[in-house]
Scaffold this motif. Structure first.
Motif, mmCIF file in Angstrom:
data_model
loop_
_atom_site.group_PDB
_atom_site.id
_atom_site.type_symbol
_atom_site.label_atom_id
_atom_site.label_comp_id
_atom_site.label_asym_id
_atom_site.label_seq_id
_atom_site.Cartn_x
_atom_site.Cartn_y
_atom_site.Cartn_z
ATOM 1 N N VAL A 58 0.858 -1.189 0.000
ATOM 2 C CA VAL A 58 0.000 0.000 0.000
ATOM 3 C C VAL A 58 0.891 1.235 0.000
ATOM 4 N N GLU A 59 0.407 2.278 -0.677
ATOM 5 C CA GLU A 59 1.100 3.571 -0.610
ATOM 6 C C GLU A 59 0.329 4.481 0.331
ATOM 7 N N ALA A 60 1.052 5.125 1.246
ATOM 8 C CA ALA A 60 0.422 6.091 2.143
ATOM 9 C C ALA A 60 0.377 7.444 1.453
ATOM 10 N N LEU A 116 6.237 4.777 1.134
ATOM 11 C CA LEU A 116 6.157 6.110 1.733
ATOM 12 C C LEU A 116 6.765 7.150 0.804
ATOM 13 N N ASN A 117 6.052 8.253 0.600
ATOM 14 C CA ASN A 117 6.601 9.362 -0.195
ATOM 15 C C ASN A 117 7.522 10.191 0.697
ATOM 16 N N ILE A 118 8.710 10.428 0.238
ATOM 17 C CA ILE A 118 9.683 11.184 1.033
ATOM 18 C C ILE A 118 9.884 12.563 0.393
ATOM 19 N N VAL A 148 10.657 3.456 -0.135
ATOM 20 C CA VAL A 148 10.572 4.919 -0.112
ATOM 21 C C VAL A 148 10.475 5.430 -1.552
ATOM 22 N N GLU A 149 9.540 6.353 -1.759
ATOM 23 C CA GLU A 149 9.332 6.921 -3.093
ATOM 24 C C GLU A 149 9.952 8.307 -3.127
ATOM 25 N N ILE A 150 10.835 8.495 -4.081
ATOM 26 C CA ILE A 150 11.492 9.795 -4.189
ATOM 27 C C ILE A 150 11.296 10.344 -5.595
ATOM 28 N N LEU A 178 11.616 5.358 -7.812
ATOM 29 C CA LEU A 178 11.645 6.692 -8.426
ATOM 30 C C LEU A 178 10.219 7.011 -8.871
ATOM 31 N N ASP A 179 9.626 8.029 -8.214
ATOM 32 C CA ASP A 179 8.216 8.357 -8.413
ATOM 33 C C ASP A 179 8.037 9.311 -9.608
ATOM 34 N N ASP A 180 6.828 9.315 -10.160
ATOM 35 C CA ASP A 180 6.480 10.221 -11.258
ATOM 36 C C ASP A 180 7.447 10.092 -12.426
ATOM 37 N N LEU A 199 10.653 1.775 -10.745
ATOM 38 C CA LEU A 199 10.264 3.020 -11.407
ATOM 39 C C LEU A 199 8.753 3.099 -11.325
ATOM 40 N N LYS A 200 8.233 4.229 -10.894
ATOM 41 C CA LYS A 200 6.787 4.404 -10.902
ATOM 42 C C LYS A 200 6.411 5.302 -12.072
ATOM 43 N N LEU A 201 5.808 4.682 -13.075
ATOM 44 C CA LEU A 201 5.392 5.403 -14.285
ATOM 45 C C LEU A 201 4.343 6.415 -13.922
ATOM 46 N N ALA A 235 2.887 0.876 -12.604
ATOM 47 C CA ALA A 235 2.091 1.827 -13.383
ATOM 48 C C ALA A 235 1.048 2.464 -12.472
ATOM 49 N N GLU A 236 1.033 3.800 -12.454
ATOM 50 C CA GLU A 236 0.084 4.532 -11.613
ATOM 51 C C GLU A 236 -1.101 5.000 -12.439
ATOM 52 N N GLY A 237 -2.203 5.248 -11.764
ATOM 53 C CA GLY A 237 -3.364 5.848 -12.412
ATOM 54 C C GLY A 237 -4.121 4.906 -13.330
HETATM 55 MG MG MG Z 1 4.116 8.280 -4.671
#
Ligand code: MG
Ligand code: C2E
Ligand code: MG
Ligand code: MG
Length: 281
Positions: A58-60, A116-118, A148-150, A178-180, A199-201, A235-237
């Motif tokens: 899960v992502e917070a 967790l988003n940092i 950790v998402e950066i 690596l976020d976004d 990698l988070k697309l 893949a997000e969204g």
């Molecule tokens: Mg994120």
């Protein structure tokens, strides 16, 4: 006449600008109290394995309902928290809550990891990794179960310090995402040098699918890049079955989006996780 209405418009514009400015000032001023009162809380969104369809993590995600202004968009929250030099405090508060709430899910195997988003300021802060690992140890949470998402832009600002923190976290078993991805500068050097796991697309890439015939090919080539770097891709969204099946077909490892669940408060995600497990099992 023309001049007059011109002036009128300028006045209206000024007035609106003033309101926006007042709102921003108000939000910044109210931040410390909002943290202290627990008005800012983490919501949770599941991250699904594309091949098995099980929940992996899960992502917070921060949610703030201001007592008078109502829900504050997280993008606005973090922009203003950053300006007020309070982004670290907001994150620390959210991390503490998230770690406490999610620990039972990790302990009973409902999920494998918490993401967790940092904030950019934290990842270039000298003792970030040490303090964070200390906190995990004190809470008896395995570093292996934390991601950790950066943001790429965060690393670019101070590659040296970010690098040291990320190496230390990674050596302890924390996963780094690596976020976004796909919205920044896509610094290939950073991709090579940092101990990345995922990698988070960015969701804008997923949303562009079907609108432009280059997008599919681009995503396929990002999968190739990920293979070369030995990193997983999230893949997000994901909002539609069509997006989900395309993303699955190109070998993307994980996905996240409203098709499965929006970010939910703790109690609701607790229920969702139980029901989803029954459904998939
Ligand atoms: Mg994120
Ligand atoms: P992010 O980390 O890339 O988070 C993903 C965003 O996509 C979240 O927006 C999430 O609610 C949204 N989302 C998820 N699935 C879908 C979908 O299917 N469709 C659409 N349209 N959107 C979807 P949110 O919660 O508004 O957060 C925005 C950004 O704010 C996050 O982007 C992250 O960069 C930042 N943020 C949120 N919470 C935190 C936090 O606790 N700490 C820090 N440092 N940043 C945070
Ligand atoms: Mg993202
Ligand atoms: Mg984002």
């Amino acid at each position: 006449r023309a001049k007059q209405s011109g002036r009128g418009r300028v006045l209206i514009f000024d007035h609106k600008l003033n309101d926006a400015e007042k709102r921003r000032t108000r939000i910044m001023r109210d931040l410390p109290e909002a943290i202290a009162n627990g008005e800012i809380v983490p919501y949770y969104q599941p991250i699904i394995c594309t091949s098995k369809r099980t929940v992996r993590g899960v992502e917070a995600l921060a949610r703030w309902t201001h007592k008078e202004l109502g829900p504050i968009d997280p993008a606005e929250l973090f922009e203003l928290a950053h300006m007020a030099a309070m982004a670290s405090d907001v994150d620390k508060h959210l991390r503490t809550m998230a770690l406490e709430q999610v620990k039972p899910w990790l302990d009973n195997g409902l999920i494998n990891y918490l993401s967790l988003n940092i904030s950019p300021q934290d990842i270039v802060c000298e003792d970030f990794a040490e303090k964070f690992l200390g906190r995990l140890k004190a809470m008896e949470i395995s570093p292996q179960s934390i991601c950790v998402e950066i943001l790429e832009s965060a690393i670019v600002s101070d590659l040296g310090l970010a690098h040291a923190n990320l190496e230390q976290l990674s050596a302890a078993g924390v996963k780094i995402a690596l976020d976004d991805y796909g919205t920044g500068f896509s610094n290939l050097r950073a991709l090579l040098d940092l101990p990345l796991d995922k990698l988070k697309l960015d969701q804008s890439l997923v949303r562009a699918l079907g609108t432009n015939n280059k997008v599919g090919n681009l995503l396929i080539s990002i999968m190739e890049l990920a293979k070369a770097l030995d990193v997983r891709v999230v893949a997000e969204g994901i909002e539609t079955r069509l997006q989900s099946s395309f993303i699955t077909s190109i070998g993307c490892d994980l996905m996240q989006g409203y098709l499965f669940s929006p970010p939910l408060p703790y109690a609701q995600m607790n229920e969702w996780l139980g029901e989803y497990r029954e459904k998939v099992a």
